[in-house]
Design an enzyme around this catalytic site. Structure first.
Site, short mmCIF file in Angstrom:
data_model
loop_
_atom_site.label_atom_id
_atom_site.label_comp_id
_atom_site.label_asym_id
_atom_site.label_seq_id
_atom_site.Cartn_x
_atom_site.Cartn_y
_atom_site.Cartn_z
N GLU A 266 0.82 -1.21 0.00
CA GLU A 266 0.00 0.00 0.00
C GLU A 266 0.86 1.26 0.00
O GLU A 266 1.94 1.29 0.57
CB GLU A 266 -0.89 0.02 1.25
CG GLU A 266 -1.91 -1.07 1.29
CD GLU A 266 -2.68 -1.05 2.59
OE1 GLU A 266 -2.66 -0.03 3.29
OE2 GLU A 266 -3.30 -2.08 2.90
N CYS B 131 2.99 8.43 1.65
CA CYS B 131 3.36 7.47 2.69
C CYS B 131 3.69 6.15 1.98
O CYS B 131 2.82 5.55 1.35
CB CYS B 131 2.21 7.29 3.67
SG CYS B 131 2.56 6.12 4.98
N CYS C 21 4.96 -7.31 7.95
CA CYS C 21 5.75 -6.68 9.01
C CYS C 21 5.97 -7.69 10.14
O CYS C 21 5.09 -8.49 10.44
CB CYS C 21 5.03 -5.44 9.54
SG CYS C 21 6.01 -4.48 10.72
N CYS D 31 2.73 -4.74 16.18
CA CYS D 31 2.11 -3.70 17.00
C CYS D 31 0.59 -3.90 17.01
O CYS D 31 -0.02 -4.05 15.95
CB CYS D 31 2.47 -2.31 16.47
SG CYS D 31 4.25 -1.98 16.49
N CYS E 8 -1.92 -1.68 14.87
CA CYS E 8 -1.60 -1.47 13.45
C CYS E 8 -2.30 -2.53 12.60
O CYS E 8 -2.29 -3.71 12.95
CB CYS E 8 -0.09 -1.55 13.25
SG CYS E 8 0.43 -1.31 11.53
N CYS F 204 -2.47 1.79 7.99
CA CYS F 204 -1.52 0.98 7.23
C CYS F 204 -1.94 -0.49 7.27
O CYS F 204 -2.09 -1.07 8.33
CB CYS F 204 -0.12 1.12 7.81
SG CYS F 204 0.50 2.79 7.75
#
Length: 341
Positions: free
Chosen positions: A90, A103, A110, A114, A117, A331
């Protein structure tokens, strides 16, 4: 095939030398790629046909395919790009009075986990290459017929976990012969990989470092951000102080306010104590609600009170403008949806 956008100018000079060509040919190729923005080696008309054919055999000018594009009521645009290998990332375009900010993502998936997120739950697949980072900028500029003025590494992935490719991309983004975006218009965000913060300080890049802090105690932060189990707040803030001393650059601390979690007056008091005396700015973020997420957005009243307390006690704090809330702007949200369709 090799993506020709993965190379710096100096690296490209070595590549063309290995093809039996003079190094100045790399300068010509660079101009075609980044000034003229050609999409085919055949369009590089001041290169010999023989060289163009050699380039076509070994390299590609990688161009992403747009899988989806969402447009928010505020003008924010979110892209889901096909990396042409079965993976997608993205990229989010935001318009401000000072220009266009993009961005960008740095990884497919990832590792950080977190809890607030939307990238959480998307398995890590691989790092993006330098050229794939650049192509996000170039693809959006082509699609919108605009010039990007600011780049933020806050998309999918932990930028400092893909350190070499991200730093190389920043040098190219900044290079007047490449994308020519000023270093001070480039921000790199990290969840707190302490050794890489020290390493970045040695690079002497004039970009802005943003630290995802989001909590004021180790217990609280570890629940939100597993990276805190490895690098505690005290260790992270010491790295930040050393970074500021080494670079004389102000650090931006990101703090996502979650209802009844980290948004009360006691949190604000602890945050003032933690950051007192540092050359820094606090960016307060109204947290995005994500699917199956345990955190919800703090009330507007609490957010304003939190900001005012910080400002009244010597910590410069602003509330990030909410953009794209109606198009899954957090995100990873668009990619998560696409994976489940």
């Amino acid at each position: 095939m090799k993506n020709i956008k993965d190379y710096t100018l100096e690296e490209l000079k070595e590549e063309v030398k290995n093809l039996g060509e003079k190094p100045f040919r790399a300068e010509q190729i660079f101009k075609w790629l980044y000034e003229d923005k050609v999409l085919s080696f055949d369009d590089m008309t001041n290169l010999s046909i023989d060289l163009r054919n050699k380039l076509k055999e070994i390299y590609e000018i990688k161009q992403f395919k747009i899988l989806k594009k969402q447009v928010a009521s505020d003008g924010t645009k979110k892209y889901l790009f096909d990396l042409l290998d079965g993976n997608a990332i993205e990229t989010v375009l935001m318009q401000y009075h000072h220009g266009y900010s993009l961005c960008v993502s740095s990884q497919v998936g990832c590792k950080m986990g977190c809890k607030f997120c939307a990238s959480t739950g998307i398995p890590f697949v691989r790092n993006l290459t330098t050229g794939e980072i650049l192509e996000q900028i170039m693809a959006v500029e082509r699609d919108e017929n605009i010039r990007i003025s600011n780049v933020v590494f806050m998309g999918i992935g932990e930028p400092l976990d893909n350190y070499d490719n991200v730093v190389k991309a920043i040098h190219l983004i900044n290079n007047p012969k490449c994308l020519n975006i000023g270093a001070r218009h480039i921000s790199i965000s990290t969840s707190g990989l302490v050794p890489k913060i020290y390493k970045l300080a040695e690079e002497n890049i004039q970009c802005t470092l943003s630290i995802s802090l989001h909590a004021t105690t180790n217990e609280q932060r570890s629940k939100m951000m597993p990276v805190n189990n490895t690098y505690h707040i005290e260790e992270l803030l010491q790295a930040c102080k050393d970074y500021i001393e080494k670079t004389n650059r102000r650090i931006s601390f990101e703090y996502a306010l979650a209802k009844e979690n980290n948004d009360n007056l006691e949190d604000a008091k602890r945050l003032v104590k933690l950051l007192k005396g540092m050359l820094c700015h606090v960016n307060l973020i109204p947290i995005n609600k994500i699917e199956n997420g345990e955190f919800t957005k703090s009330s507007n009243e609490n957010i304003i009170k939190f900001r005012d307390y910080l400002n009244e006690h010597g910590i410069v704090a602003t509330i990030r403008r909410e953009l794209g809330s109606d198009i899954d702007a957090a995100c990873g949200q668009l990619r998560r949806k696409n994976l489940h369709e």
